[in-house]
Scaffold this active site. Structure first.
Site, PDB file in Angstrom:
ATOM      1  N   ASP A  92      12.469 -14.306  -1.962  1.00 51.53           N
ATOM      2  CA  ASP A  92      13.793 -13.964  -1.889  1.00 51.53           C
ATOM      3  C   ASP A  92      14.733 -15.247  -1.802  1.00 51.53           C
ATOM      4  O   ASP A  92      14.202 -16.463  -1.602  1.00 51.53           O
ATOM      5  CB  ASP A  92      13.864 -12.858  -0.842  1.00 51.53           C
ATOM      6  CG  ASP A  92      13.700 -13.706   0.500  1.00 51.53           C
ATOM      7  OD1 ASP A  92      13.362 -14.866   0.498  1.00 51.53           O
ATOM      8  OD2 ASP A  92      13.582 -12.876   1.647  1.00 51.53           O
ATOM      9  N   ASP A 268       9.002  -3.905  -3.173  1.00 54.91           N
ATOM     10  CA  ASP A 268       8.315  -4.425  -2.084  1.00 54.91           C
ATOM     11  C   ASP A 268       8.739  -3.937  -0.734  1.00 54.91           C
ATOM     12  O   ASP A 268       9.835  -3.327  -0.764  1.00 54.91           O
ATOM     13  CB  ASP A 268       8.946  -6.009  -2.057  1.00 54.91           C
ATOM     14  CG  ASP A 268      10.143  -6.182  -1.316  1.00 54.91           C
ATOM     15  OD1 ASP A 268      11.180  -5.846  -1.783  1.00 54.91           O
ATOM     16  OD2 ASP A 268      10.217  -6.618  -0.130  1.00 54.91           O
ATOM     17  N   CYS A 306     -10.161   7.031  -0.643  1.00 55.44           N
ATOM     18  CA  CYS A 306      -9.605   5.773  -0.690  1.00 55.44           C
ATOM     19  C   CYS A 306     -11.080   4.884  -1.046  1.00 55.44           C
ATOM     20  O   CYS A 306     -12.177   5.181  -0.178  1.00 55.44           O
ATOM     21  CB  CYS A 306      -8.933   5.212   0.479  1.00 55.44           C
ATOM     22  SG  CYS A 306      -8.508   3.492   0.619  1.00 55.44           S
ATOM     23  N   CYS A 308     -11.247   1.390  -0.353  1.00 52.52           N
ATOM     24  CA  CYS A 308     -10.811  -0.002   0.270  1.00 52.52           C
ATOM     25  C   CYS A 308     -12.129  -0.394   1.109  1.00 52.52           C
ATOM     26  O   CYS A 308     -12.879   0.657   1.507  1.00 52.52           O
ATOM     27  CB  CYS A 308      -9.566   0.069   1.108  1.00 52.52           C
ATOM     28  SG  CYS A 308      -9.780   0.742   2.660  1.00 52.52           S
ATOM     29  N   CYS A 311     -12.263   1.921   4.377  1.00 47.83           N
ATOM     30  CA  CYS A 311     -12.670   3.293   4.199  1.00 47.83           C
ATOM     31  C   CYS A 311     -14.045   3.386   3.860  1.00 47.83           C
ATOM     32  O   CYS A 311     -14.719   4.211   3.982  1.00 47.83           O
ATOM     33  CB  CYS A 311     -11.747   3.771   3.225  1.00 47.83           C
ATOM     34  SG  CYS A 311     -10.070   4.340   3.824  1.00 47.83           S
ATOM     35  N   HIS A 337      -6.551  -1.522   4.631  1.00 50.48           N
ATOM     36  CA  HIS A 337      -6.229   0.021   4.223  1.00 50.48           C
ATOM     37  C   HIS A 337      -4.938   0.223   3.589  1.00 50.48           C
ATOM     38  O   HIS A 337      -4.701   0.722   2.424  1.00 50.48           O
ATOM     39  CB  HIS A 337      -6.835   0.990   5.056  1.00 50.48           C
ATOM     40  CG  HIS A 337      -6.325   2.361   4.645  1.00 50.48           C
ATOM     41  ND1 HIS A 337      -6.869   2.990   3.612  1.00 50.48           N
ATOM     42  CD2 HIS A 337      -5.140   3.016   4.832  1.00 50.48           C
ATOM     43  CE1 HIS A 337      -6.281   4.076   3.732  1.00 50.48           C
ATOM     44  NE2 HIS A 337      -5.240   4.254   4.162  1.00 50.48           N
TER      45      HIS A 337
HETATM   46 ZN   LIG Z   1      -8.755   2.981   2.814  1.00 49.84          ZN
END
Ligand SMILES: [Zn+2]
Length: 371
Positions: A92, A268, A306, A308, A311, A337
């Site tokens: 930015d 964003d 999920c 990730c 998880c 996560h």
């Molecule tokens: Zn997750």
């Protein structure tokens, strides 16, 4: 080096899927960009960001200019090597923080003077300086210095800020053209607060200067969500179809899906990272607060859908324990996560545009939220 192509357009909304090419690789749009304010997406390593699927991250000019300062980053030839991230970076211009975080921001003919929120030192940020700093950071996508005002603002305040924004955009473009070696690009930022005619004026003035991409700023600054969507709905179609469109600082998954439907390419927001540190986790069924006692002995993952790292390996009970004990790992696992959730939510959304199933994707999204 910079190039944007539209790959596919949804037949039942204005959503589109595209690709942005940069010197540090390509970005598939729509894209969610995690925020790395101080040259770090809080608590995550670049490897973890890549595992989450992040294609591009944000750096904040205001913060990095004040600390560690451009002379330090210059020794590393920019932010990429300094922070060990070799994918694209968007920076930015510092305008938002100067007007919201710094003290005593004062406009002058040259630019804006302000006092550092860290040590009170005085600085002058000009459009030319904003470009110089972003070039030093090695930004792939730079933003014009703009004057973002809070909500609510009067029409007169909004018009004055818009006029300043246009003048600064023209000066930023000139400064960029003089130094442009093809390694970076520059986006203009549409302002105009919540006045449609001012939004139109801002968009037209920026388009007549001409930019490779356009952002819409001054949204999600305290206005009701319906008003934010209304402004986006009005402003997005004014912008050239063949240029990337970026809505700055927004928002929740609900906001992202609605704004994507209106033709937004880039997002964003600090929401996934900031809220992770406050124990709020995003799931396909809505948000959960991990400190809630109902998770005390919950052996399931945060989100069964999920994939990730968090998880795949940890239970809600363990995450709650870490969070309640204020273990540092809590912030990391929660952030892993949430960032994964946002980045991959937008990836799935993109896939739905490519498959032209966006409408059912959206219906499915709301149905799951209600569960
Ligand atoms: Zn997750």
């Amino acid at each position: 080096m910079f190039n944007f192509e539209i790959i596919s357009e949804s037949s039942d909304s204005r959503a589109r899927a595209g690709v942005i090419h940069t010197g540090h690789g390509m970005i598939e749009t729509p894209v969610f960009m995690p925020v790395g304010t101080l040259g770090s997406v809080k608590s995550l390593s670049p490897e973890e960001l890549m595992e989450a699927g992040a294609q591009i991250i944000l750096g904040n000019t205001y913060h990095l200019y004040l600390r560690p300062g451009t002379e330090v980053i210059d020794q590393f030839n920019g932010l990429h090597r300094f922070m060990h991230w070799d994918r694209p970076i968007l920076t930015d211009s510092g305008g938002f923080q100067v007007f919201s975080l710094a003290r005593l921001a004062k406009l002058s003919e040259a630019g804006v003077t302000f006092q550092s929120h860290i040590d009170g030192s005085r600085h002058l940020l000009t459009p030319e300086k904003a470009i110089e700093i972003q070039i030093c950071l090695g930004s792939d996508i730079m933003m014009c210095l703009d004057q973002c005002i809070q909500y609510p603002a009067t029409r007169e305040q909004s018009l004055t800020a818009l006029e300043t924004t246009t003048q600064w955009a023209q000066r930023c473009k000139r400064a960029w053209k003089e130094t442009n070696n093809g390694s970076n690009t520059l986006f203009g930022i549409v302002q105009g607060s919540m006045f449609t005619d001012l939004r139109r004026q801002s968009a037209e003035e920026l388009m007549s200067a001409g930019f490779p991409g356009y952002a819409i700023g001054g949204l999600s600054v305290g206005e009701p969500v319906e008003m934010m969507l209304e402004m986006a709905d009005f402003t997005l179609p004014l912008l050239p179809r063949d240029r990337p469109r970026y809505i700055m600082g927004v928002g929740t998954p609900e906001n992202l899906i609605e704004l994507a439907a209106l033709g937004t390419d880039m997002f964003d927001c600090v929401l996934p990272t900031r809220n992770a540190r406050n124990g709020q986790l995003f799931t396909t069924n809505g948000t959960i607060n991990i400190s809630n006692s109902r998770y005390k002995d919950d052996s399931g993952p945060v989100d069964a859908d999920c994939r990730c790292y968090t998880c795949r390996h940890y239970s809600r009970a363990y995450l709650r324990h870490l969070y309640m004990a204020r273990e540092l790992l809590a912030y990391r696992l929660n952030t892993i996560h949430n960032v994964y959730h946002f980045v991959n939510f937008v990836k799935h959304l993109r896939k739905a545009i490519l498959d032209d199933t966006f409408k059912s994707f959206r219906e499915d999204f709301y149905r799951k939220l209600e569960n």
